[in-house]
Design a protein around this motif. Structure first.
Motif, PDB file in Angstrom:
ATOM      1  N   MET A  37      47.346  45.176  36.832  1.00 27.18           N
ATOM      2  CA  MET A  37      48.068  44.706  38.014  1.00 27.18           C
ATOM      3  C   MET A  37      48.425  43.234  37.827  1.00 27.18           C
ATOM      4  N   ALA A  38      49.689  42.899  38.079  1.00 26.29           N
ATOM      5  CA  ALA A  38      50.130  41.516  37.884  1.00 26.29           C
ATOM      6  C   ALA A  38      50.103  40.758  39.207  1.00 26.29           C
ATOM      7  N   TYR A  39      49.715  39.483  39.127  1.00 31.49           N
ATOM      8  CA  TYR A  39      49.646  38.668  40.325  1.00 31.49           C
ATOM      9  C   TYR A  39      50.552  37.449  40.136  1.00 31.49           C
ATOM     10  N   ASN A  40      51.095  37.003  41.264  1.00 30.21           N
ATOM     11  CA  ASN A  40      51.957  35.822  41.207  1.00 30.21           C
ATOM     12  C   ASN A  40      51.159  34.592  40.813  1.00 30.21           C
ATOM     13  N   GLN A  41      49.930  34.571  41.228  1.00 34.57           N
ATOM     14  CA  GLN A  41      49.083  33.409  40.957  1.00 34.57           C
ATOM     15  C   GLN A  41      47.638  33.881  40.832  1.00 34.57           C
ATOM     16  N   LEU A  42      46.938  33.334  39.858  1.00 35.69           N
ATOM     17  CA  LEU A  42      45.540  33.719  39.684  1.00 35.69           C
ATOM     18  C   LEU A  42      44.662  32.793  40.507  1.00 35.69           C
ATOM     19  N   TYR A  43      43.746  33.386  41.256  1.00 31.27           N
ATOM     20  CA  TYR A  43      42.831  32.604  42.073  1.00 31.27           C
ATOM     21  C   TYR A  43      41.444  32.642  41.439  1.00 31.27           C
TER      22      TYR A  43
ATOM     23  N   GLU B  58      30.056  42.664  32.561  1.00 29.58           N
ATOM     24  CA  GLU B  58      31.497  42.553  32.353  1.00 29.58           C
ATOM     25  C   GLU B  58      32.281  43.448  33.316  1.00 29.58           C
ATOM     26  N   GLU B  59      31.777  44.657  33.502  1.00 29.86           N
ATOM     27  CA  GLU B  59      32.476  45.597  34.380  1.00 29.86           C
ATOM     28  C   GLU B  59      32.442  45.115  35.845  1.00 29.86           C
ATOM     29  N   ILE B  60      31.263  44.623  36.266  1.00 31.59           N
ATOM     30  CA  ILE B  60      31.145  44.153  37.654  1.00 31.59           C
ATOM     31  C   ILE B  60      32.002  42.912  37.870  1.00 31.59           C
ATOM     32  N   GLU B  61      31.952  41.986  36.889  1.00 29.43           N
ATOM     33  CA  GLU B  61      32.773  40.780  37.013  1.00 29.43           C
ATOM     34  C   GLU B  61      34.255  41.118  37.111  1.00 29.43           C
ATOM     35  N   GLY B  62      34.697  42.071  36.292  1.00 30.73           N
ATOM     36  CA  GLY B  62      36.105  42.465  36.300  1.00 30.73           C
ATOM     37  C   GLY B  62      36.522  43.047  37.640  1.00 30.73           C
ATOM     38  N   ASP B  63      35.691  43.952  38.169  1.00 25.96           N
ATOM     39  CA  ASP B  63      36.020  44.564  39.458  1.00 25.96           C
ATOM     40  C   ASP B  63      36.050  43.517  40.570  1.00 25.96           C
ATOM     41  N   LEU B  64      35.061  42.622  40.554  1.00 26.17           N
ATOM     42  CA  LEU B  64      35.021  41.588  41.590  1.00 26.17           C
ATOM     43  C   LEU B  64      36.227  40.664  41.492  1.00 26.17           C
ATOM     44  N   PHE B  65      36.595  40.296  40.273  1.00 26.42           N
ATOM     45  CA  PHE B  65      37.727  39.380  40.072  1.00 26.42           C
ATOM     46  C   PHE B  65      39.023  40.014  40.585  1.00 26.42           C
ATOM     47  N   GLU B  66      39.214  41.296  40.249  1.00 26.14           N
ATOM     48  CA  GLU B  66      40.444  41.979  40.673  1.00 26.14           C
ATOM     49  C   GLU B  66      40.487  42.088  42.204  1.00 26.14           C
ATOM     50  N   HIS B  67      39.371  42.439  42.784  1.00 27.41           N
ATOM     51  CA  HIS B  67      39.325  42.562  44.241  1.00 27.41           C
ATOM     52  C   HIS B  67      39.558  41.204  44.909  1.00 27.41           C
ATOM     53  N   TYR B  68      39.046  40.146  44.276  1.00 26.24           N
ATOM     54  CA  TYR B  68      39.220  38.801  44.837  1.00 26.24           C
ATOM     55  C   TYR B  68      40.694  38.408  44.881  1.00 26.24           C
ATOM     56  N   GLN B  69      41.456  38.781  43.829  1.00 33.11           N
ATOM     57  CA  GLN B  69      42.879  38.431  43.815  1.00 33.11           C
ATOM     58  C   GLN B  69      43.603  39.087  44.981  1.00 33.11           C
ATOM     59  N   VAL B  70      43.240  40.346  45.258  1.00 34.34           N
ATOM     60  CA  VAL B  70      43.889  41.084  46.353  1.00 34.34           C
ATOM     61  C   VAL B  70      43.567  40.431  47.696  1.00 34.34           C
ATOM     62  N   ILE B  71      42.293  40.133  47.910  1.00 31.01           N
ATOM     63  CA  ILE B  71      41.878  39.538  49.180  1.00 31.01           C
ATOM     64  C   ILE B  71      42.491  38.155  49.360  1.00 31.01           C
ATOM     65  N   ARG B  72      42.506  37.397  48.257  1.00 28.26           N
ATOM     66  CA  ARG B  72      42.997  36.013  48.349  1.00 28.26           C
ATOM     67  C   ARG B  72      44.491  35.956  48.652  1.00 28.26           C
ATOM     68  N   GLU B  73      45.244  36.955  48.213  1.00 22.91           N
ATOM     69  CA  GLU B  73      46.676  37.008  48.498  1.00 22.91           C
ATOM     70  C   GLU B  73      46.926  37.131  49.998  1.00 22.91           C
TER      71      GLU B  73
ATOM     72  N   HIS C  61      44.437  36.487  52.562  1.00 25.43           N
ATOM     73  CA  HIS C  61      43.586  35.724  53.473  1.00 25.43           C
ATOM     74  C   HIS C  61      43.316  34.330  52.921  1.00 25.43           C
ATOM     75  N   PRO C  62      42.862  33.410  53.782  1.00 19.11           N
ATOM     76  CA  PRO C  62      42.522  32.070  53.292  1.00 19.11           C
ATOM     77  C   PRO C  62      41.324  32.104  52.351  1.00 19.11           C
ATOM     78  N   LYS C  63      41.128  30.985  51.649  1.00 16.91           N
ATOM     79  CA  LYS C  63      40.125  30.928  50.594  1.00 16.91           C
ATOM     80  C   LYS C  63      38.715  31.189  51.123  1.00 16.91           C
ATOM     81  N   TRP C  64      38.386  30.615  52.270  1.00 13.74           N
ATOM     82  CA  TRP C  64      37.014  30.776  52.756  1.00 13.74           C
ATOM     83  C   TRP C  64      36.691  32.235  53.011  1.00 13.74           C
ATOM     84  N   ARG C  65      37.709  32.967  53.497  1.00 10.83           N
ATOM     85  CA  ARG C  65      37.462  34.366  53.805  1.00 10.83           C
ATOM     86  C   ARG C  65      37.347  35.186  52.511  1.00 10.83           C
ATOM     87  N   ALA C  66      38.191  34.841  51.529  1.00 13.56           N
ATOM     88  CA  ALA C  66      38.120  35.545  50.243  1.00 13.56           C
ATOM     89  C   ALA C  66      36.785  35.263  49.549  1.00 13.56           C
ATOM     90  N   ASP C  67      36.326  33.996  49.638  1.00 18.69           N
ATOM     91  CA  ASP C  67      35.035  33.641  49.035  1.00 18.69           C
ATOM     92  C   ASP C  67      33.901  34.426  49.685  1.00 18.69           C
TER      93      ASP C  67
END
Length: 882
Positions: free
Chosen positions: A1-7, A27-42, A44-50
């Motif tokens: 999945m491509a993102y306009n900006q990486l958070y 590695e698998e958990i980090e990858g899933d968390l990172f991908e989910h974070y990009q979706v949430i961050r797109e 919602h604000p940073k505090w909520r994504a964090d």
């Protein structure tokens, strides 16, 4: 999945995950968390994504995903047992634990809010790159002002090598020229707003200030005649989400006069001035604008300079008097005074304007550094009181854990292990309170912003500096609370502990009483401070200003079409309006000023504020005429503007003992107006009480009337205001109806003091609550330790009254000592604060007397209420238990 900006997800969360997660799953958990974070961050604000990232990370950390090392580590096992002990103690002592947490939560919440507020107040204008090299050129004489001549800025760039760039600007209509807004209209959409905060600016505006350009070409935008730059919020009001550049706006009655050439980001809250729109001086100059206002003779513009890195502002300031005489067409006497430093051009650091400048014609109301000190000290006191409560209760609880400590030492526990246990328990409570305090900040963020007129965000507490501050406070609190019991209990011999021979030594009464004294001093300082601030604010609000301000409504008029007589007559016919007048300026607002001097002594000159009024202004405003007569438009000299009213201060500064009938000259820019004084009015406070009364001159000039003042029956407002709006719309169909109440405008002058009073009152209430709660805790401990003594005294014949007096005696002495230390400090500090006001309310000694009496009575009642149950109990029961 491509993102306009990486958070980037929170670094600490990633680090924590790597520490506890099994390598084959990481590695698998980090990858899933990172991908989910990009979706949430797109979305919602940073505090909520964090927050979501942390939540899902913890959710992943099931037992099968954790590293095994923890299960075999003695350190982990030890801290796990500490954790269990801590929870067990907290559960057993629910009341004291709740009390501790409430105090700490309040303290951390208050500290967090005040820290963010102070951080915001101290950050004004620091968003500009190189803000430390930016200065405003102010004119400092016996009546200092922010405005200086328009050509000054660019002349400094041309002649002085230290100056990198400079800009001159001025509010449209001028800060001293009464009107505060103009009407901009998008004709094709029929959208119109009265816009305040419009400025004429040099084309070098963006060379000095770093406001972000959003639309248009920043290189050319301010070089186009009849171009206008809009702030983002202003553009949105007219154009919504459509592009604004290229559209045309009407300027008051000038249809489609301006072309939108750019959109600029709104000025941040932390800017000492804000704009809705900007028009280049190029527009004025294209009209062959040859007004003295643009010359060296008129000190009517705001000039800012940016110095080259490393330049010495003081050295530059010292060069100005010699340099500027090449441009000023002044008398030799004036130049000599300038060289001698009797008055001067001063470079004010732009970062200091918000907190340290309060001179004439500030672009916006500034705050005061003294208020920040009050806020900071109040927060510090509350934190101190809470820490002391925490320490006292921790000390008291340690006495109940002697046997536990004795057993552990007998079984071979090291000192370090016991120390770490106490620190762990204290730190756990503190961190728990910190978490709850931050949660409370999120819940009360809007209420606090409303209280201090701020825009702080609770999420800013996660910024590195803020977080380090809060963690530092938490750790210090925990260490203080753990230090005494840990060190003292560690020093005891286990044999003595198990035999019970040390029981009576435990308690640390001296330490607790000393800490109680500190609490009382802090609370007394806050209470007396609040009472004195309240006295000063009440004094400002109730002082006779020399004019009527109640039941007066102010309506802004268009001065492009002079219909003042028409609107005045129409309003006079409305039921519920007793009288009407029209004026150029309203008390509490800005006043322009020029020099005046009497014909019989031209060498004595003074700067006088000027107001243009009609016949009825003095009677409607209730200004007292001492000598002479009122202005009368039916008299030719009055209607031509050559009859003057002056106030007592003007007469005094002109050395006119009998001013009525004297010939007076008024320098109205390039015009020298000769007239006669026809009346002397009593001094009135046309400006705030922060400044002394200065000379004022009043005359008739119907073209310069900007406001209608109506004395109204307040009981009829619900029907009167719609009638006024309808009447206004019939006479001024192109303008919005803008109505305010004069007393509310006057109250705005003291809003900073009112906020300070409300905030300090709330903080004082919190401090009293915490101090009393601390006293309850200490007395409860003392009573518990003296049960046997009380029982023996009762058996020997002591009455309840005598025992209560005995118990109260110690705390009364402590309170008296606290009063003796706190009251002088309070008097000196508040006396220093009062010096910020021109008109001061003398500190009433009753403030200290009442505070002292209330403190003694409150402590006596509190201690008696706690002690009474024990004192009245059967002494035999107490001795049996002992």
């Amino acid at each position: 999945m491509a993102y306009n900006q990486l958070y980037h997800p929170p670094k600490f969360a990633d680090w924590f995950l790597r520490q506890v997660c099994k390598g084959n799953l990481l590695e698998e958990i980090e990858g899933d968390l990172f991908e989910h974070y990009q979706v949430i961050r797109e979305m919602h604000p940073k505090w909520r994504a964090d927050l979501a990232y942390w939540f899902h990370m913890v959710n992943f950390l099931r037992p099968f995903a954790l590293k095994k090392i923890g299960q075999n580590s003695s350190t982990i096992i030890m801290y796990r047992s500490y954790f269990k002990f801590t929870l067990r103690h907290m559960w057993r002592k629910k009341l004291s634990t709740s009390f501790n947490l409430i105090g700490l939560v309040l303290a951390f919440m208050v500290c967090g809010f005040i820290y963010l507020h102070l951080q915001q107040e101290l950050s004004f204008d620091k968003f500009h790159a190189n803000s430390e090299d930016m200065y405003r050129v102010a004119w400092m004489n016996d009546n200092p002002q922010t405005r200086t001549p328009h050509p000054l800025a660019q002349a400094m760039v041309n002649d002085l090598p230290e100056v990198e760039s400079a800009v001159s600007l001025s509010p449209i209509y001028g800060a001293g020229l009464t009107k505060q807004s103009v009407t901009l209209t998008l004709e094709k959409e029929n959208i119109s707003f009265a816009e305040p905060n419009g400025y004429f600016v040099d084309s070098t505006f963006f060379d000095v200030f770093d406001f972000k350009f959003l639309e248009g070409n920043p290189e050319t935008a301010l070089k186009s005649p009849f171009g206008v730059l809009l702030s983002k919020s202003t553009a949105k009001r007219y154009f919504g989400d459509k592009p604004a550049v290229g559209s045309r706006l009407s300027f008051d009655v000038n249809t489609d006069m301006l072309e939108v050439v750019g959109v600029v980001e709104d000025a941040p809250k932390t800017s000492h001035f804000h704009y809705n729109f900007l028009i280049s001086y190029v527009t004025l100059k294209s009209l062959n604008f040859n007004d003295p206002w643009m010359s060296w003779d008129d000190f009517g513009h705001f000039n800012y300079v940016k110095l080259k890195a490393g330049s010495d502002p003081k050295a530059l300031e010292n060069k100005i008097p010699t340099w500027v005489q090449n441009y000023l067409d002044w008398s030799d006497e004036g130049i000599e005074s300038l060289i001698a430093g009797e008055y001067k051009f001063e470079l004010q650091p732009i970062e200091d304007i918000h907190l340290h400048s309060n001179i004439r014609w500030e672009l916006e109301s500034n705050s005061s550094f003294s208020y920040l000190i009050i806020y900071g000290v109040s927060g510090l006191f509350i934190l101190l009181i809470s820490i002391i409560n925490f320490v006292n209760l921790s000390t008291a609880r340690s006495a109940e854990r002697l046997k536990e400590v004795g057993v552990k030492k007998t079984l071979g526990a090291y000192r370090g292990q016991l120390l770490s246990q106490f620190v762990f328990e204290s730190l756990f409570s503190s961190l728990l309170a910190l978490a709850m305090g931050i949660f409370a900040m999120y819940a009360l963020q809007d209420a606090f912003n409303q209280l201090v007129n701020g825009q702080i965000l609770a999420q800013d507490i996660w910024e590195t500096n803020s977080l380090l501050f809060m963690l530092g406070v938490t750790v210090i609190t925990a260490i203080f609370a753990a230090a005494y019991p840990a060190i003292y209990l560690n020093a005891l011999h286990p044999g003595q502990i198990l035999k019970g021979t040390t029981q009576k030594k435990i308690g640390g009464a001296f330490v607790r009483n000393t800490l109680l004294s500190v609490q009382l001093i802090a609370a007394i300082l806050m209470v007396t401070g609040s009472l004195i601030i309240n006295g000063q604010i009440s004094f400002l609000k109730n002082k006779d200003l020399g004019f009527q301000q109640d039941n007066l409504m102010v309506v802004e008029l268009s001065n492009y079409v002079n219909k003042s007589e028409l609107i005045k007559e129409a309003f006079s016919k409305l039921s519920g309006i007793a009288s009407v007048a029209t004026v150029s300026n309203v008390p509490g607002g800005q006043f322009n000023q020029h020099s005046i001097y009497a014909e019989k002594d031209p060498s004595v000159r003074t700067d006088a504020a000027e107001a243009f009024i009609d016949d009825d202004a003095l009677s409607v405003l209730g200004i007292e005429l001492l000598e002479g007569r009122m202005l009368d438009e039916t008299i030719a000299s009055d209607s031509s503007g050559t009859s003057f009213l002056i106030n007592e201060t003007a007469a005094k500064q002109l050395n006119l003992s009998d001013p009525v009938g004297e010939t007076l000259f008024w320098e109205d820019n390039e015009n020298l107006v000769k007239g006669r004084i026809v009346g002397l009015v009593k001094d009135f406070h046309y400006k705030s009480l922060h400044v002394p009364i200065r000379p004022i001159i009043m005359m008739v000039q119907p073209r310069r009337l900007n406001y209608l003042i109506a004395q109204a029956d307040t009981k009829a407002l619900s029907t009167l205001i719609p009638q006024m709006e309808q009447t206004f719309g019939e006479i001024y169909p192109e303008d919005d109806f803008r109505l305010t109440f004069l007393d509310e405008q006057i109250a705005e002058l003291y809003k900073e003091e009112s906020r300070t009073l409300l905030l300090t009152s709330i903080l004082s209430g919190i401090s009293i609550f915490l101090a009393i709660a601390g006293l309850v805790g200490i007395v409860s401990i003392a009573i518990k330790q003296r049960v046997k003594e009380i029982g023996i005294r009762k058996i020997l014949g002591a009455s309840v009254k005598e025992i209560l007096m005995l118990i109260n005696g110690r705390y009364v002495i402590i309170t008296l000592m606290a009063l003796a230390l706190a009251l002088p400090v309070s008097y000196l500090s508040m006396n220093s604060w009062m010096e910020n006001f021109t008109y001061q309310h003398a500190i009433n000694p009753m403030v200290y007397l009442l505070t002292g009496m209330c403190a003694l009575v409150l402590i006596f009642i509190t201690i008696s209420a706690i002690s009474l149950r024990t004192v009245r109990s059967n002494p035999a029961d107490a001795l049996r238990i002992e």
